[in-house]
Structure formats: C-alpha cells, structure tokens
Design an enzyme around this catalytic site. Structure first.
Site: not given
Ligand code: GRF
Length: 191
Positions: A20-21, A98, A112, A114, A150
């Site tokens: 969770g950074s 998802l 997102n 990546h 992606d």
C-alpha cells in the site's frame, strides 16, 4: 500547504492487495486542498494487506472481500461503492483482475499504476523480464483500466534507467518511488 478532506471532491476508492505504498501517497495527495479527489474507501482482497493500516491511521473506511467467489465479491464491492457514493477508483497494487461487467459499471473511471513502460511488459514479473531482455530503460505507467489486462489508454509514463548491475530489487525500488509521484500527477491531468 493547504489541507482539506473536502466535501466537493470526487469520492474515490483505492483497491490494494499488499504493502500500500501507492495508497499512502494517494492519501497524502488527496488531503491537499488542491487535490480533486478524496479517498473515502479502501478495498482489499487480502485481510493481511499491510496497506490496510493506512485506513486506521488516516481514519478511512476499509472493506475486505473474499475473491474465492469473484462474481459475488464484485457484486458486494459494487454495492459498497454505491453506498459510499464512490465515483472513481484507483487500483494500487491490486492483484485481482476485475471482470468486464465490473469495469463497465465504472467506465472511464478506473485507473491503475503498472511497473513498466506499457505496452511493454504487461502482467507480472516486469522487472525481471526487462532486465533479462537487457532493456536500457524501464519505468511506470498510469493508465485507464479497460477489460484487457494493462491495455487501457495511457495517461502518464515515467522512464527509469536500468543500470549495468541492476537487480530486480533495486529496479523495483527505483520504479516504485516514481509511481508515487506519477499517480497523483496523472489524476491531476485528467481532472
Ligand atoms: C506497484 O509496483 C504497482 O505498480 C504494482 O504493485 C506494486 C504495489 O506496491 N502493481 P504498493 O502496494 O503500492 O506498495
């Protein structure tokens, strides 16, 4: 620096699976007065995700969903998002894919981050593959999420040099530092 939790900001949920950074830097960004988003919900598939502790520290609601039954997990998440009036989602180290149905419910509203220069190195083990292929550069990408992994429209990218003796560990650390800055910049760019 002006801070606010802001009632007129875009209500956002961050989905995480691990450390969770990126979530942490998004939270810090969101409390700036100038930020277009507020983070109102943290969603995780992993009750042991270290990043969940940020929910406690910053008093943000968190919810865990069991993805063994993906369909029902997604249905429950959609209800929770509705209940919390969420209209924007940031995936940040969320390790589940998802479904198209879920994504269609939030068309153009899911981002997102990546760890590669997409379209290169979609999926996992991006550092390893970039080093093995003797790439001179790798980096990170913030992109819209569509139903192909992606592959959604790219918002921003940051290049990082791969040195001669680069290891997966050193490269991932360098890229992660850039992700933390890039995610907020991408959000600023689209709003
Ligand atoms: C990041 O490198 C992200 O790009 C990838 O998983 C990592 C998550 O890191 N998808 P964190 O949980 O935000 O620290």
């Amino acid at each position: 620096m002006a801070l606010s939790t802001g009632s007129k900001k875009i209500k956002t949920a961050v989905f995480i699976s691990g450390t969770g950074s990126n979530l942490k830097s998004l939270i810090i960004f969101s409390i700036l007065k100038s930020s277009p988003i507020s983070i109102n919900l943290i969603v995780s598939n992993n009750s042991k995700a270290k990043g969940l502790e940020f929910g406690k520290i910053f008093k943000i609601k968190k919810k865990i969903f069991d993805f063994k039954k993906k369909n029902s997990a997604e249905k429950k998440i959609l209800l929770e998002l509705k209940k919390n009036e969420i209209n924007f989602i940031c995936l940040a180290g969320f390790m589940k894919i998802l479904s198209k149905n879920f994504i269609d419910n939030f068309k153009g509203k899911i981002l997102n981050v990546h760890p590669s220069l997409l379209p290169k190195y979609k999926g996992l083990n991006t550092y390893k593959r970039a080093i093995a292929n003797k790439e001179k550069y790798s980096g990170c990408t913030v992109h819209f999420v569509n139903s192909k992994l992606d592959s959604g429209k790219i918002i921003l990218q940051k290049k990082v040099k791969i040195k001669k003796n680069e290891t997966e560990k050193s490269l991932s650390k360098k890229i992660l530092t850039q992700e933390h800055k890039l995610y907020s910049r991408a959000i600023e760019k689209i709003f």
